[in-house]
Design an enzyme around this catalytic site. Sequence first.
Site: not given
Length: 450
Positions: A137, A180
């Site tokens: 990310y 997730e």
Amino acid sequence: MSLSLPVRLVARAPAPRSLLGARILVVGREPCRRLFSSTPAARLTQPQKDIVKATVPILETGGEALTTHFYHLLLNNHPEVKPLFNQAHQGSGRQPRALAASILAYAKNIDDLTPLLDAVRRITNKHAALQILPEHYPLVGASLLGAIRDVLGEEVATEEVLEAWGAAYGELADLLIKKEENIYHDLESARGGWRGGRKFTVAQKVPETGIMTSFYLEPVDGRPILRHDAGQYIGLRAIVNGVEQRRNYSLSDSANDKYLRISVKREPGGAFSNYLHDRVKIGDELEVYPPVGEFVLDKSRADDPLILISAGAGITPTIPMLQSALEAGRRQITFIHCARAEDVHAFRPITTELAKQNPDTVKVYTVYETKDPHHVADATGMLSLDKLKSWLPHASQADIYFLGPKPFMKGVNFYLKSMGGPEDRIHYEFFGPAEELEDNKEVPEKSAKA
């Protein structure tokens, strides 16, 4: 695994050679630094939300240019993430368009993300199938902010704007990472489940048509296999021509304790599909990521009619959905499949036999694009509104699932809604990036082409 962004990154611009005359990222005299720390993202303030919303008009007109440049930065500065992206989708523009639509939707709904929950579920399942991890990310965040500054220019992408988008991205990243991690935890904790890659052996390789082959995958460790829901997919990882590649494939058979089955269509120029067809042999091993996906039957409506519509390789998840619906006792199932011709119609013997065994429950209709006196079909040409009205008089009371090429899906979606199909009962899935099906009000007849 940490649930927050674990590393610090500096977004750096490329040399001034990229899209729209990309500039070096400078604020005053210093490089533009966007830091993603190991602590949870600071709460996005209302003034920052207002700034993000103010960029909506720019995103509506220039979002694709921004996301195209974003991928240029990400994949060139961080080649280690290339296996997470299908380069064919990059070349066709599908991935940048899909990302642009997602960023625009996020900016429009930043005050209340409730309308995006379905999209978040789709994204997190796709990410889980490819094993997107928290450490990815910050790379995305740095590249996104660099693209905003490069494409919009310093006059528009001021320090204040970049700070707002940095905070907005941080909040979204935290949301996705946590969801997730929940998926990874649940998959690992379930009976027969696992986290990350698991070695499977190709036990059988069975041609279904001249362009589609089924691969039966059995776990090397001999342990149980997670029982997936019909309609879900797995991720595969392999080294193809010396390069790591990852792909998602729908599971094409009902859950069982012995194997997972995928049925792969050979795509012209498709690196992974041709690798599977031409180079993978019985006895070879593949690295498999656990089954995920939200394109599954709604079990709360088991007494209602069910409609399954597919075209081409879109039949791969609808076959196990049909089998699962029968096992669950569904009493009225309509199965429609469209193909170019009989010789590329996969699984026809299965659907024919199921219809024969369940004549009061299953109705199967076939549409072939080309007419051939030796090929038996219920219709030729393209799937049309008239055909659907004739075959689906109960559409407004049924649960409907469809999958196929995008033009086909646009046509089916338009026709179903014209017939009164309720929004909450119409379900579809995309192979590849999620895209918009309703970007025009009228759909030409050719849209339903298989």
